[in-house]
Write a protein that holds these residues in place. Structure first.
Motif, PDB file in Angstrom:
ATOM      1  N   SER A   1       0.807  -1.230   0.000  1.00  0.00           N
ATOM      2  CA  SER A   1       0.000   0.000   0.000  1.00  0.00           C
ATOM      3  C   SER A   1       0.837   1.274   0.000  1.00  0.00           C
ATOM      4  N   VAL A   2       2.157   1.148  -0.002  1.00  0.00           N
ATOM      5  CA  VAL A   2       3.019   2.333   0.006  1.00  0.00           C
ATOM      6  C   VAL A   2       3.026   2.964  -1.382  1.00  0.00           C
ATOM      7  N   SER A   3       2.691   4.260  -1.426  1.00  0.00           N
ATOM      8  CA  SER A   3       2.693   4.988  -2.701  1.00  0.00           C
ATOM      9  C   SER A   3       3.777   6.053  -2.748  1.00  0.00           C
ATOM     10  N   ARG A   4       4.228   6.523  -1.584  1.00  0.00           N
ATOM     11  CA  ARG A   4       5.251   7.575  -1.521  1.00  0.00           C
ATOM     12  C   ARG A   4       6.189   7.322  -0.347  1.00  0.00           C
ATOM     13  N   TRP A   5       7.374   7.908  -0.479  1.00  0.00           N
ATOM     14  CA  TRP A   5       8.345   7.901   0.609  1.00  0.00           C
ATOM     15  C   TRP A   5       8.661   9.338   1.013  1.00  0.00           C
ATOM     16  N   GLN A   6       8.677   9.591   2.314  1.00  0.00           N
ATOM     17  CA  GLN A   6       9.088  10.902   2.816  1.00  0.00           C
ATOM     18  C   GLN A   6      10.451  10.758   3.476  1.00  0.00           C
ATOM     19  N   VAL A   7      11.422  11.510   2.973  1.00  0.00           N
ATOM     20  CA  VAL A   7      12.782  11.458   3.506  1.00  0.00           C
ATOM     21  C   VAL A   7      12.937  12.512   4.589  1.00  0.00           C
ATOM     22  N   HIS A   8      13.434  12.079   5.742  1.00  0.00           N
ATOM     23  CA  HIS A   8      13.767  12.993   6.841  1.00  0.00           C
ATOM     24  C   HIS A   8      15.282  13.066   6.966  1.00  0.00           C
ATOM     25  N   ALA A   9      15.802  14.241   7.300  1.00  0.00           N
ATOM     26  CA  ALA A   9      17.242  14.412   7.415  1.00  0.00           C
ATOM     27  C   ALA A   9      17.559  15.424   8.503  1.00  0.00           C
ATOM     28  N   GLY A  10      18.784  15.360   9.032  1.00  0.00           N
ATOM     29  CA  GLY A  10      19.205  16.291  10.059  1.00  0.00           C
ATOM     30  C   GLY A  10      20.676  16.146  10.371  1.00  0.00           C
ATOM     31  N   ALA A  11      21.216  17.179  11.027  1.00  0.00           N
ATOM     32  CA  ALA A  11      22.623  17.141  11.429  1.00  0.00           C
ATOM     33  C   ALA A  11      22.839  16.136  12.551  1.00  0.00           C
TER      34      ALA A  11
ATOM     35  N   ARG B   1      12.054  15.745   1.772  1.00  0.00           N
ATOM     36  CA  ARG B   1      11.473  15.571   0.452  1.00  0.00           C
ATOM     37  C   ARG B   1      10.532  14.370   0.468  1.00  0.00           C
ATOM     38  N   THR B   2       9.439  14.488  -0.268  1.00  0.00           N
ATOM     39  CA  THR B   2       8.516  13.371  -0.469  1.00  0.00           C
ATOM     40  C   THR B   2       8.513  13.010  -1.946  1.00  0.00           C
ATOM     41  N   VAL B   3       8.680  11.713  -2.237  1.00  0.00           N
ATOM     42  CA  VAL B   3       8.776  11.260  -3.624  1.00  0.00           C
ATOM     43  C   VAL B   3       7.846  10.078  -3.847  1.00  0.00           C
ATOM     44  N   GLU B   4       7.530   9.827  -5.099  1.00  0.00           N
ATOM     45  CA  GLU B   4       6.718   8.665  -5.452  1.00  0.00           C
ATOM     46  C   GLU B   4       7.538   7.387  -5.300  1.00  0.00           C
ATOM     47  N   ARG B   5       6.893   6.347  -4.828  1.00  0.00           N
ATOM     48  CA  ARG B   5       7.542   5.042  -4.753  1.00  0.00           C
ATOM     49  C   ARG B   5       7.879   4.578  -6.164  1.00  0.00           C
ATOM     50  N   ALA B   6       9.061   4.007  -6.334  1.00  0.00           N
ATOM     51  CA  ALA B   6       9.515   3.583  -7.654  1.00  0.00           C
ATOM     52  C   ALA B   6       9.983   2.134  -7.600  1.00  0.00           C
ATOM     53  N   GLY B   7       9.057   1.216  -7.344  1.00  0.00           N
ATOM     54  CA  GLY B   7       9.414  -0.192  -7.282  1.00  0.00           C
ATOM     55  C   GLY B   7       9.784  -0.636  -5.887  1.00  0.00           C
ATOM     56  N   PHE B   8      10.339  -1.840  -5.789  1.00  0.00           N
ATOM     57  CA  PHE B   8      10.688  -2.387  -4.479  1.00  0.00           C
ATOM     58  C   PHE B   8      11.597  -1.433  -3.725  1.00  0.00           C
ATOM     59  N   GLU B   9      12.594  -0.909  -4.397  1.00  0.00           N
ATOM     60  CA  GLU B   9      13.557   0.016  -3.777  1.00  0.00           C
ATOM     61  C   GLU B   9      13.531   1.344  -4.511  1.00  0.00           C
TER      62      GLU B   9
ATOM     63  N   GLY C   1       9.796   7.709   5.849  1.00  0.00           N
ATOM     64  CA  GLY C   1       8.450   7.335   6.252  1.00  0.00           C
ATOM     65  C   GLY C   1       7.700   6.766   5.064  1.00  0.00           C
ATOM     66  N   ALA C   2       7.028   5.640   5.269  1.00  0.00           N
ATOM     67  CA  ALA C   2       6.242   5.007   4.207  1.00  0.00           C
ATOM     68  C   ALA C   2       4.841   5.582   4.239  1.00  0.00           C
ATOM     69  N   ILE C   3       4.412   6.196   3.131  1.00  0.00           N
ATOM     70  CA  ILE C   3       3.113   6.867   3.075  1.00  0.00           C
ATOM     71  C   ILE C   3       2.159   6.048   2.221  1.00  0.00           C
ATOM     72  N   GLY C   4       0.986   5.775   2.769  1.00  0.00           N
ATOM     73  CA  GLY C   4      -0.047   5.029   2.074  1.00  0.00           C
ATOM     74  C   GLY C   4      -1.344   5.797   2.059  1.00  0.00           C
ATOM     75  N   PRO C   5      -2.462   5.128   1.789  1.00  0.00           N
ATOM     76  CA  PRO C   5      -3.761   5.802   1.690  1.00  0.00           C
ATOM     77  C   PRO C   5      -4.181   6.516   2.968  1.00  0.00           C
ATOM     78  N   SER C   6      -3.758   5.990   4.106  1.00  0.00           N
ATOM     79  CA  SER C   6      -4.173   6.592   5.377  1.00  0.00           C
ATOM     80  C   SER C   6      -3.092   7.469   5.994  1.00  0.00           C
ATOM     81  N   GLY C   7      -2.071   7.806   5.226  1.00  0.00           N
ATOM     82  CA  GLY C   7      -0.991   8.632   5.745  1.00  0.00           C
ATOM     83  C   GLY C   7       0.257   7.792   5.989  1.00  0.00           C
ATOM     84  N   THR C   8       1.100   8.271   6.910  1.00  0.00           N
ATOM     85  CA  THR C   8       2.329   7.553   7.203  1.00  0.00           C
ATOM     86  C   THR C   8       2.025   6.230   7.899  1.00  0.00           C
ATOM     87  N   GLU C   9       2.435   5.129   7.282  1.00  0.00           N
ATOM     88  CA  GLU C   9       2.140   3.810   7.816  1.00  0.00           C
ATOM     89  C   GLU C   9       3.230   3.297   8.746  1.00  0.00           C
ATOM     90  N   ALA C  10       4.464   3.705   8.495  1.00  0.00           N
ATOM     91  CA  ALA C  10       5.582   3.281   9.332  1.00  0.00           C
ATOM     92  C   ALA C  10       6.777   4.137   8.997  1.00  0.00           C
TER      93      ALA C  10
END
Length: 480
Positions: A421-431, A440-448, A463-472
């Motif tokens: 059900s994952v459609s997008r990935w949200q990347v978090h970053a910090g020092a 940045r949030t990007v579209e899922r592009a296959g297994f990886e 963060g894995a984003i699905g229909p109901s928001g961040t799933e994990a």
């Protein structure tokens, strides 16, 4: 026979033998996504024999090439269990681009991987064990949609569970096959098991009911004679059982109460008059598709007796004892499979064929037009191949890896084995891990999914984003 009590009618087509047809709000980052996309009718480019996944280097599934992916193809994923010329054996789900959805490498051989229903819920099932000379000794696995084991089933009465069949019936029992040495002969048969308790509800043996003289197999020196070689079992709507025996070139109807053979279809002692194009040899996977329609995979080889393998739909007139050809499906490459293979009828009446010893799988419209076609590496094979819709919800967290590549560039790799059900990935970053912020949030592009960033951040998560928001959310990693 009770034929009128079988499953709902299949929409019959005119008979004939047909071949297939062939960046950012913040100045920190810019990105690029590595994707393996393909157009609806274009070929997915061939690559290495085995896939290399940066975020999951422990997984080395074979590469899968999609030759045809039409918009008319049925929804769903492909379910195979590649073996032989592979680095890792195990159940494998791929999407319509050949991208991995779920892979579960195992130290044992795997066969008959598919989706079934148990206690009203979809489950994943397969046989696992050791196989020699086409006969297996192992057990049967059921997983739920979170990939957790629901049951591990074994054959009863001291017999070893064989690889050829593991079917869950509507009454939540299992049909499994077995092989057993009896002097200089190999007997084979099937059991019906209560899944919850493992109790044997019914057991049937070929030896004593089917004569050795019915076999087309040849004795080989002092080796035990595998004269029958059962390879499929199905519960009919009338409670009787339909079985296929490779080495007698026949399909049998077995009385569920007495074990008596009610009729034979094909072989040396066919109860039926076999019409033009209906004879088969070394076949697999016989199934009722309607009260009067049977499907099977006609290998036609080892030894070769046909030019190419065929997936057959046969009309069975139980009253007049006559079989006629509804449709024969062949591959444009004229594949001839020397073992294994299956034919699945999809909900939209398309046909999905696994070509057994040939590492191909094909979906055809009811008229024989190819709408989906793919293969994996030469020298490997999958006992059967299926297409199903599936919703997987793996436990645990997604996996993330971050690699520095110089000039302030970092590539983040995100994956989550089995998540559908994952459609997008949200990347978090910090020092630091305490300073993580969405980058940045990007579209899922296959297994990886690979996300290229320009940033001086040192720590990353996704963060894995699905229909109901961040799933994990994954754990936090440092770039390296």
């Amino acid at each position: 026979m009770g034929g009128s009590q079988r499953s709902s009618a299949f929409n019959l087509r005119p008979k004939g033998r047909s071949s297939l047809r062939k960046g950012s709000a913040c100045a920190l980052a810019c990105f690029a996504i590595a994707a393996g996309g393909c157009g609806s009718s274009s070929k997915t480019a061939s690559g290495p024999k085995f896939q290399h996944l940066v975020s999951r280097p422990d997984l080395r599934p074979p590469s899968v090439t999609i030759e045809v992916a039409s918009e008319g193809a049925a929804p769903g994923y492909v379910f195979i269990a590649p073996k032989k010329a592979v680095r890792q054996e195990g159940p494998l789900i791929v999407d319509d681009r050949g991208q991995v959805v779920w892979f579960h490498p195992l130290p044992l051989g795997v066969a008959d991987f598919r989706v079934q229903r148990y206690r009203g819920r979809p489950v994943l099932t397969w046989w696992q064990g050791h196989s020699k000379f086409g006969r297996g000794r192992g057990n049967y696995v059921i997983l739920d949609s979170a990939y957790r084991r629901v049951a591990l089933l074994r054959a009863g009465n001291g017999l070893a569970g064989d690889e050829h069949e593991f079917t869950i019936t509507p009454r939540n029992t299992a049909l499994i096959t077995f092989y057993e040495g009896r002097g200089d002969v190999i007997d084979s048969g099937f059991q019906e098991l209560d899944i919850a308790t493992g109790r044997v509800l019914f057991e049937w043996h070929a030896l004593g009911r089917i004569a050795l003289a019915e076999s087309y197999a040849k004795r080989r020196g002092k080796a035990p004679f595998d004269y029958f070689h059962i390879n499929s079992v199905e519960l009919g709507g009338d409670g009787n059982l339909l079985i296929s025996a490779r080495n007698t070139h026949a399909v049998y109807e077995i009385d569920r109460r007495t074990g008596a053979v009610l009729w034979r279809l094909g072989g040396r002692r066919s109860t039926f008059d076999m019409g033009p194009g209906t004879t088969f040899a070394w076949q697999h996977d016989a199934r009722w598709r309607s009260p009067t329609t049977i499907s099977l995979f006609d290998d036609g080889a080892r030894p070769q007796v046909e030019k190419e393998s065929r997936a057959l739909l046969l009309h069975v007139d139980l009253r007049r004892r006559r079989v006629t050809l509804v449709h024969a499906y062949t591959h444009p490459k004229h594949l001839l499979s020397t073992s294994q293979g299956n034919m699945q009828v999809l909900p939209d009446r398309h046909v999905f064929v696994g070509w057994g010893a040939e590492p191909w799988f094909t979906e055809l419209a009811a008229d024989g037009k190819v709408v989906f076609d793919g293969h994996f590496i030469k020298g490997a094979d999958s006992y059967r191949a299926y297409k199903f819709e599936w919703n997987g919800h793996p436990p645990g967290r997604p996996t993330v890896v971050a690699h520095k590549s110089g000039d302030g560039r970092v590539t983040v790799y995100a994956s989550w084995n089995g998540a559908t059900s994952v459609s997008r990935w949200q990347v978090h970053a910090g020092a630091t891990p305490a300073e993580m912020k969405p980058l940045r949030t990007v579209e899922r592009a296959g297994f990886e999914t690979a996300v290229e960033l320009r940033t001086d951040a040192k720590f990353f998560s996704v963060g894995a984003i699905g229909p109901s928001g961040t799933e994990a959310t994954s754990g936090t990693v440092a770039s390296g």
